[in-house]
Design a protein around this motif. Structure first.
Motif, PDB file in Angstrom:
ATOM      1  N   VAL A   1     -78.212 -34.304  -7.106  1.00 25.61           N
ATOM      2  CA  VAL A   1     -77.285 -34.930  -6.155  1.00 25.61           C
ATOM      3  C   VAL A   1     -76.540 -33.849  -5.384  1.00 25.61           C
ATOM      4  O   VAL A   1     -76.427 -33.898  -4.156  1.00 25.61           O
ATOM      5  N   GLN A   2     -76.026 -32.849  -6.091  1.00 23.67           N
ATOM      6  CA  GLN A   2     -75.298 -31.755  -5.448  1.00 23.67           C
ATOM      7  C   GLN A   2     -76.200 -30.983  -4.484  1.00 23.67           C
ATOM      8  O   GLN A   2     -75.781 -30.612  -3.393  1.00 23.67           O
ATOM      9  N   ASN A   3     -77.449 -30.737  -4.872  1.00 25.97           N
ATOM     10  CA  ASN A   3     -78.367 -30.013  -3.993  1.00 25.97           C
ATOM     11  C   ASN A   3     -78.581 -30.760  -2.682  1.00 25.97           C
ATOM     12  O   ASN A   3     -78.559 -30.165  -1.607  1.00 25.97           O
ATOM     13  N   VAL A   4     -78.777 -32.057  -2.768  1.00 24.29           N
ATOM     14  CA  VAL A   4     -78.998 -32.861  -1.561  1.00 24.29           C
ATOM     15  C   VAL A   4     -77.735 -32.887  -0.705  1.00 24.29           C
ATOM     16  O   VAL A   4     -77.791 -32.691   0.512  1.00 24.29           O
ATOM     17  N   ILE A   5     -76.595 -33.108  -1.339  1.00 24.29           N
ATOM     18  CA  ILE A   5     -75.334 -33.123  -0.602  1.00 24.29           C
ATOM     19  C   ILE A   5     -75.103 -31.768   0.086  1.00 24.29           C
ATOM     20  O   ILE A   5     -74.730 -31.707   1.256  1.00 24.29           O
ATOM     21  N   ARG A   6     -75.342 -30.693  -0.627  1.00 28.44           N
ATOM     22  CA  ARG A   6     -75.121 -29.345  -0.096  1.00 28.44           C
ATOM     23  C   ARG A   6     -75.898 -29.104   1.190  1.00 28.44           C
ATOM     24  O   ARG A   6     -75.415 -28.442   2.105  1.00 28.44           O
ATOM     25  N   HIS A   7     -77.097 -29.646   1.281  1.00 25.12           N
ATOM     26  CA  HIS A   7     -77.960 -29.329   2.421  1.00 25.12           C
ATOM     27  C   HIS A   7     -77.943 -30.361   3.545  1.00 25.12           C
ATOM     28  O   HIS A   7     -78.360 -30.041   4.661  1.00 25.12           O
TER      29      HIS A   7
ATOM     30  N   ALA B   1     -84.083 -31.413  -8.210  1.00 21.50           N
ATOM     31  CA  ALA B   1     -83.469 -30.501  -9.170  1.00 21.50           C
ATOM     32  C   ALA B   1     -83.634 -29.041  -8.745  1.00 21.50           C
ATOM     33  O   ALA B   1     -82.924 -28.168  -9.238  1.00 21.50           O
ATOM     34  N   LEU B   2     -84.552 -28.785  -7.823  1.00 23.12           N
ATOM     35  CA  LEU B   2     -84.826 -27.418  -7.368  1.00 23.12           C
ATOM     36  C   LEU B   2     -84.169 -27.184  -6.014  1.00 23.12           C
ATOM     37  O   LEU B   2     -84.656 -27.648  -4.982  1.00 23.12           O
ATOM     38  N   ASP B   3     -83.064 -26.454  -6.029  1.00 24.97           N
ATOM     39  CA  ASP B   3     -82.278 -26.257  -4.812  1.00 24.97           C
ATOM     40  C   ASP B   3     -83.098 -25.659  -3.673  1.00 24.97           C
ATOM     41  O   ASP B   3     -82.951 -26.072  -2.528  1.00 24.97           O
ATOM     42  N   ASN B   4     -83.945 -24.693  -3.963  1.00 25.70           N
ATOM     43  CA  ASN B   4     -84.724 -24.069  -2.888  1.00 25.70           C
ATOM     44  C   ASN B   4     -85.677 -25.061  -2.235  1.00 25.70           C
ATOM     45  O   ASN B   4     -85.897 -25.010  -1.020  1.00 25.70           O
ATOM     46  N   LYS B   5     -86.218 -25.991  -2.995  1.00 26.91           N
ATOM     47  CA  LYS B   5     -87.104 -27.018  -2.423  1.00 26.91           C
ATOM     48  C   LYS B   5     -86.313 -27.984  -1.548  1.00 26.91           C
ATOM     49  O   LYS B   5     -86.761 -28.379  -0.477  1.00 26.91           O
ATOM     50  N   VAL B   6     -85.117 -28.361  -1.994  1.00 25.53           N
ATOM     51  CA  VAL B   6     -84.256 -29.245  -1.203  1.00 25.53           C
ATOM     52  C   VAL B   6     -83.835 -28.538   0.081  1.00 25.53           C
ATOM     53  O   VAL B   6     -83.816 -29.145   1.158  1.00 25.53           O
TER      54      VAL B   6
ATOM     55  N   THR C   1     -83.620 -40.199  -1.567  1.00 21.43           N
ATOM     56  CA  THR C   1     -84.338 -39.437  -2.585  1.00 21.43           C
ATOM     57  C   THR C   1     -84.898 -40.419  -3.610  1.00 21.43           C
ATOM     58  O   THR C   1     -84.377 -41.519  -3.788  1.00 21.43           O
ATOM     59  N   GLY C   2     -85.968 -40.022  -4.271  1.00 23.95           N
ATOM     60  CA  GLY C   2     -86.572 -40.872  -5.293  1.00 23.95           C
ATOM     61  C   GLY C   2     -87.247 -42.102  -4.722  1.00 23.95           C
ATOM     62  O   GLY C   2     -87.100 -43.207  -5.253  1.00 23.95           O
ATOM     63  N   VAL C   3     -88.020 -41.928  -3.630  1.00 28.15           N
ATOM     64  CA  VAL C   3     -88.647 -43.073  -2.951  1.00 28.15           C
ATOM     65  C   VAL C   3     -90.002 -43.473  -3.529  1.00 28.15           C
ATOM     66  O   VAL C   3     -90.611 -44.420  -3.049  1.00 28.15           O
TER      67      VAL C   3
END
Length: 138
Positions: A110-116, A56-61, A6-8
């Motif tokens: 971070v949590q959103n990325v980990i979750r998915h 930061a947007l869970d639905n986008k992740v 993330t953040g590339v």
């Protein structure tokens, strides 16, 4: 090796993406800067993949992760690098809006990325997670 970063779009994330690609790895990355994502897409073609995603947007992740995991296996390496930095001032001088934006990107992101992504890594019993995002506490 399949690496998700993330953040590339700039800084350390961009440097990591370039280095891993030049090392022969497949990089799948996201960032908020549309111009930088376009540049990465044009410079590094498939199997690399770059998307405009605000972590930061869970639905986008969720949509991004589903797209990535639909055709590919879980990442071998997941690097949470996306972060924003607070303005240079004492933390007590930052208003709630500034702090909320920082928490949304640096912690919830971070949590959103980990979750998915991580459930597929756990199911495969393989993979490494690295959390580089911070940005708070000047």
């Amino acid at each position: 090796m399949k690496i998700v970063i993330t953040g590339v779009t700039r800084g350390l994330g961009r440097a990591l993406a370039e280095a891993f690609i030049h090392g022969g790895h497949t990089v799948i990355g996201c960032g908020r800067s549309g111009d930088a994502i376009f540049d990465l897409r044009m410079t590094h073609l498939a199997p690399h993949d770059f998307s405009n995603v605000d972590v930061a947007l869970d639905n986008k992740v969720a949509i991004w992760a589903a797209k990535i995991l639909e055709h590919d296996s879980a990442p071998d390496l997941l690097i949470n690098n996306a972060a924003i930095m607070n303005r240079l001032s004492p933390v007590w001088e930052q208003d709630d809006r500034e702090f909320t934006k920082l928490v949304d990107a640096n912690i919830r992101g971070v949590q959103n990325v980990i979750r998915h992504f991580v459930p597929t890594m756990v199911a495969r019993k393989q993979g490494v997670i690295v959390n580089l995002s911070s940005g708070w506490g000047r």
